[in-house]
Write an enzyme that holds these catalytic residues in place. Structure first.
Site, PDB file in Angstrom:
ATOM      1  N   SER A  14     -16.608  -6.954 -11.153  1.00 28.71           N
ATOM      2  CA  SER A  14     -16.435  -5.935 -12.185  1.00 28.71           C
ATOM      3  C   SER A  14     -15.516  -6.416 -13.316  1.00 28.71           C
ATOM      4  O   SER A  14     -15.797  -6.183 -14.490  1.00 28.71           O
ATOM      5  CB  SER A  14     -15.899  -4.641 -11.568  1.00 28.71           C
ATOM      6  OG  SER A  14     -14.698  -4.890 -10.875  1.00 28.71           O
ATOM      7  N   LYS A 109      -6.082 -12.316  -8.911  1.00 26.08           N
ATOM      8  CA  LYS A 109      -4.793 -11.782  -8.456  1.00 26.08           C
ATOM      9  C   LYS A 109      -4.625 -11.940  -6.952  1.00 26.08           C
ATOM     10  O   LYS A 109      -5.268 -11.231  -6.184  1.00 26.08           O
ATOM     11  CB  LYS A 109      -4.681 -10.294  -8.818  1.00 26.08           C
ATOM     12  CG  LYS A 109      -4.671 -10.036 -10.332  1.00 26.08           C
ATOM     13  CD  LYS A 109      -4.612  -8.544 -10.618  1.00 26.08           C
ATOM     14  CE  LYS A 109      -4.436  -8.282 -12.111  1.00 26.08           C
ATOM     15  NZ  LYS A 109      -4.377  -6.839 -12.432  1.00 26.08           N
ATOM     16  N   LYS A 195       1.359  -6.214  -5.983  1.00 29.81           N
ATOM     17  CA  LYS A 195       1.076  -4.784  -6.203  1.00 29.81           C
ATOM     18  C   LYS A 195      -0.120  -4.315  -5.388  1.00 29.81           C
ATOM     19  O   LYS A 195      -0.188  -3.146  -5.006  1.00 29.81           O
ATOM     20  CB  LYS A 195       0.893  -4.498  -7.690  1.00 29.81           C
ATOM     21  CG  LYS A 195      -0.245  -5.266  -8.346  1.00 29.81           C
ATOM     22  CD  LYS A 195      -1.503  -4.477  -8.514  1.00 29.81           C
ATOM     23  CE  LYS A 195      -2.650  -5.394  -8.852  1.00 29.81           C
ATOM     24  NZ  LYS A 195      -3.908  -4.697  -9.103  1.00 29.81           N
ATOM     25  N   THR A 252      -2.302   0.841  -9.723  1.00 26.82           N
ATOM     26  CA  THR A 252      -3.021   0.570  -8.484  1.00 26.82           C
ATOM     27  C   THR A 252      -2.594   1.503  -7.353  1.00 26.82           C
ATOM     28  O   THR A 252      -3.370   1.762  -6.446  1.00 26.82           O
ATOM     29  CB  THR A 252      -2.818  -0.906  -8.084  1.00 26.82           C
ATOM     30  OG1 THR A 252      -2.883  -1.705  -9.255  1.00 26.82           O
ATOM     31  CG2 THR A 252      -3.906  -1.384  -7.169  1.00 26.82           C
ATOM     32  N   SER A 258      -8.736   2.430  -7.691  1.00 22.69           N
ATOM     33  CA  SER A 258      -8.140   1.285  -6.994  1.00 22.69           C
ATOM     34  C   SER A 258      -8.803   1.047  -5.638  1.00 22.69           C
ATOM     35  O   SER A 258      -8.778   1.905  -4.758  1.00 22.69           O
ATOM     36  CB  SER A 258      -6.646   1.526  -6.780  1.00 22.69           C
ATOM     37  OG  SER A 258      -6.132   0.599  -5.852  1.00 22.69           O
ATOM     38  N   ARG A 259      -9.387  -0.156  -5.478  1.00 25.77           N
ATOM     39  CA  ARG A 259     -10.017  -0.489  -4.190  1.00 25.77           C
ATOM     40  C   ARG A 259      -8.971  -0.610  -3.099  1.00 25.77           C
ATOM     41  O   ARG A 259      -9.195  -0.248  -1.962  1.00 25.77           O
ATOM     42  CB  ARG A 259     -10.695  -1.855  -4.273  1.00 25.77           C
ATOM     43  CG  ARG A 259     -11.719  -1.954  -5.332  1.00 25.77           C
ATOM     44  CD  ARG A 259     -12.061  -3.428  -5.512  1.00 25.77           C
ATOM     45  NE  ARG A 259     -12.309  -3.671  -6.922  1.00 25.77           N
ATOM     46  CZ  ARG A 259     -12.641  -4.828  -7.426  1.00 25.77           C
ATOM     47  NH1 ARG A 259     -12.742  -5.881  -6.650  1.00 25.77           N
ATOM     48  NH2 ARG A 259     -12.852  -4.967  -8.707  1.00 25.77           N
ATOM     49  N   ASN A 260      -7.814  -1.186  -3.455  1.00 24.60           N
ATOM     50  CA  ASN A 260      -6.776  -1.402  -2.452  1.00 24.60           C
ATOM     51  C   ASN A 260      -6.238  -0.068  -1.948  1.00 24.60           C
ATOM     52  O   ASN A 260      -6.083   0.137  -0.752  1.00 24.60           O
ATOM     53  CB  ASN A 260      -5.659  -2.260  -3.043  1.00 24.60           C
ATOM     54  CG  ASN A 260      -6.136  -3.675  -3.309  1.00 24.60           C
ATOM     55  OD1 ASN A 260      -6.263  -4.481  -2.409  1.00 24.60           O
ATOM     56  ND2 ASN A 260      -6.457  -3.973  -4.564  1.00 24.60           N
ATOM     57  N   VAL A 283     -14.119  -7.018  -3.432  1.00 27.61           N
ATOM     58  CA  VAL A 283     -12.996  -7.565  -2.672  1.00 27.61           C
ATOM     59  C   VAL A 283     -11.743  -6.726  -2.928  1.00 27.61           C
ATOM     60  O   VAL A 283     -11.379  -6.480  -4.066  1.00 27.61           O
ATOM     61  CB  VAL A 283     -12.735  -9.027  -3.104  1.00 27.61           C
ATOM     62  CG1 VAL A 283     -11.480  -9.572  -2.424  1.00 27.61           C
ATOM     63  CG2 VAL A 283     -13.942  -9.907  -2.786  1.00 27.61           C
ATOM     64  N   GLU A 285      -8.248  -7.370  -2.834  1.00 29.44           N
ATOM     65  CA  GLU A 285      -7.387  -8.552  -2.746  1.00 29.44           C
ATOM     66  C   GLU A 285      -6.176  -8.335  -1.836  1.00 29.44           C
ATOM     67  O   GLU A 285      -5.683  -9.261  -1.202  1.00 29.44           O
ATOM     68  CB  GLU A 285      -6.881  -8.953  -4.146  1.00 29.44           C
ATOM     69  CG  GLU A 285      -7.951  -9.521  -5.068  1.00 29.44           C
ATOM     70  CD  GLU A 285      -8.124 -11.036  -4.934  1.00 29.44           C
ATOM     71  OE1 GLU A 285      -7.737 -11.615  -3.891  1.00 29.44           O
ATOM     72  OE2 GLU A 285      -8.655 -11.632  -5.877  1.00 29.44           O
TER      73      GLU A 285
END
Length: 335
Positions: A14, A109, A195, A252, A258-260, A283, A285
């Protein structure tokens, strides 16, 4: 007035796709490299990356390729946006194809699990010295979809050479995308990596049903940990109060894109990490960076209690509620 670059963008997730689109809109000649041949074909025919950036029409002048050699041919700037754990594998064999007078920009990142290298340290090992002298890191609070929709965004471009930082700043700045110069590559990179781990923690807190107080505490103490680690690695404390530190951390830890954070929310709700990751296209990260940050903190002898608890939760199956309560009941100390 504007200097037009010929840019090779490596990695069509993305963020890579969004930045390739932005640079193309900005008038540069851009070729986007994707690992998946079928994705290249799709983007060519439909002008859309339905896998990673659905619903966004890509600029008509943007080119696509599956061949690194083709992407690099004659380029004046390389922008690498592959997941940090894949940087060495994707870039390692192909750097000899990059024109040595190109500017090299990294937007990955993370911290490499096996070596504990930051992304710039990986590049220092794999790039020829004259190319590494033109290295810059691009980082900051920037959800890809919002940038693709031209929502005002500010990021930092860090390079040891001010001339390189200026050139990156000039290449990327648009009416909705503002780039600030910075000379602290280590700090900017570390902010972008750590982060993501704190964001998983913030998600876990939300998933457990804890509130805004808890999240604010995690963000603030997470910033303190990130800064401690940075100083131990020679970064400047002020970087962590900036876009690549606090800016990206706030984004984030609080943003729904935010995926995380969403991985954390599901862990807080009691799901297993392997299950969550098995369903994800993109992913997160922070999952791998939790392991590398934990080991790096131990190596540098830096106290990072949130990172430590995150490691215990993700890699040693410590129950989430117990971990958060342990963080709150550690020995009392001065802020």
């Amino acid at each position: 007035m504007h200097h037009h670059e010929k840019v090779a963008v490596i990695g069509a997730g993305s963020w890579g796709t969004t930045l390739a689109d932005l640079l193309s809109k900005r008038g540069h000649q851009v070729t986007l490299w994707a690992y998946e041949p079928e994705l290249v074909e799709e983007m060519r025919t439909t002008r859309e990356n339905s896998m990673f950036l659905p619903g966004i029409k890509l600029h008509e002048k943007l080119s696509f390729t599956n061949e690194l050699a083709e992407a690099y041919r004659g380029c004046t700037m390389v922008l690498c946006v592959v997941p940090s754990q894949l940087v060495r594998r994707v870039m390692g064999g192909s750097v000899s194809l990059i024109p040595t007078d190109a500017v090299f920009v990294s937007a990955s990142k993370g911290i490499e699990v096996d070596t504990l290298d930051t992304v710039s340290q990986i590049y220092q090992e794999i790039l020829p010295p004259e190319l590494y002298a033109r290295f810059a890191a691009l980082s900051g609070p920037s959800f890809a979809r919002e940038v693709a929709l031209e929502m005002p965004t500010a990021v930092a471009a860090a390079a040891e050479s001010e001339e390189i930082a200026r050139r990156v700043q000039e290449a990327f700045t648009t009416s909705f995308f503002r780039v600030y110069r910075n000379d602290d590559v280590t700090g900017v990179e570390l902010g972008g990596a750590i982060k993501n781990v704190i964001a998983i923690a913030a998600g876990i807190s939300d998933g457990l049903g804890f509130g805004c107080n808890t999240r604010a505490a995690l963000i603030t103490r997470g910033l303190a940990e990130m800064t401690r680690m940075g100083i131990a690695m020679g970064a400047q404390a002020s970087t962590f109060a900036g876009l690549a530190g606090m800016g990206d951390l706030v984004l984030t830890c609080t943003g729904d894109l935010s995926r995380n954070r969403s991985v954390g929310i599901q862990i807080g709700q009691g799901r297993k990490l392997s299950e969550i990751l098995g369903e994800m296209r993109m992913v997160a990260e922070g999952v791998k960076t939790t392991e590398s940050a934990y080991n790096l903190a131990r190596k540098l002898k830096v106290e990072m209690p949130i990172i430590e608890k995150m490691y215990q939760m993700l890699y040693e199956d410590k129950p989430a509620r117990e971990a958060v309560l342990e963080l709150m009941t550690r020995n009392l100390k001065a802020e």
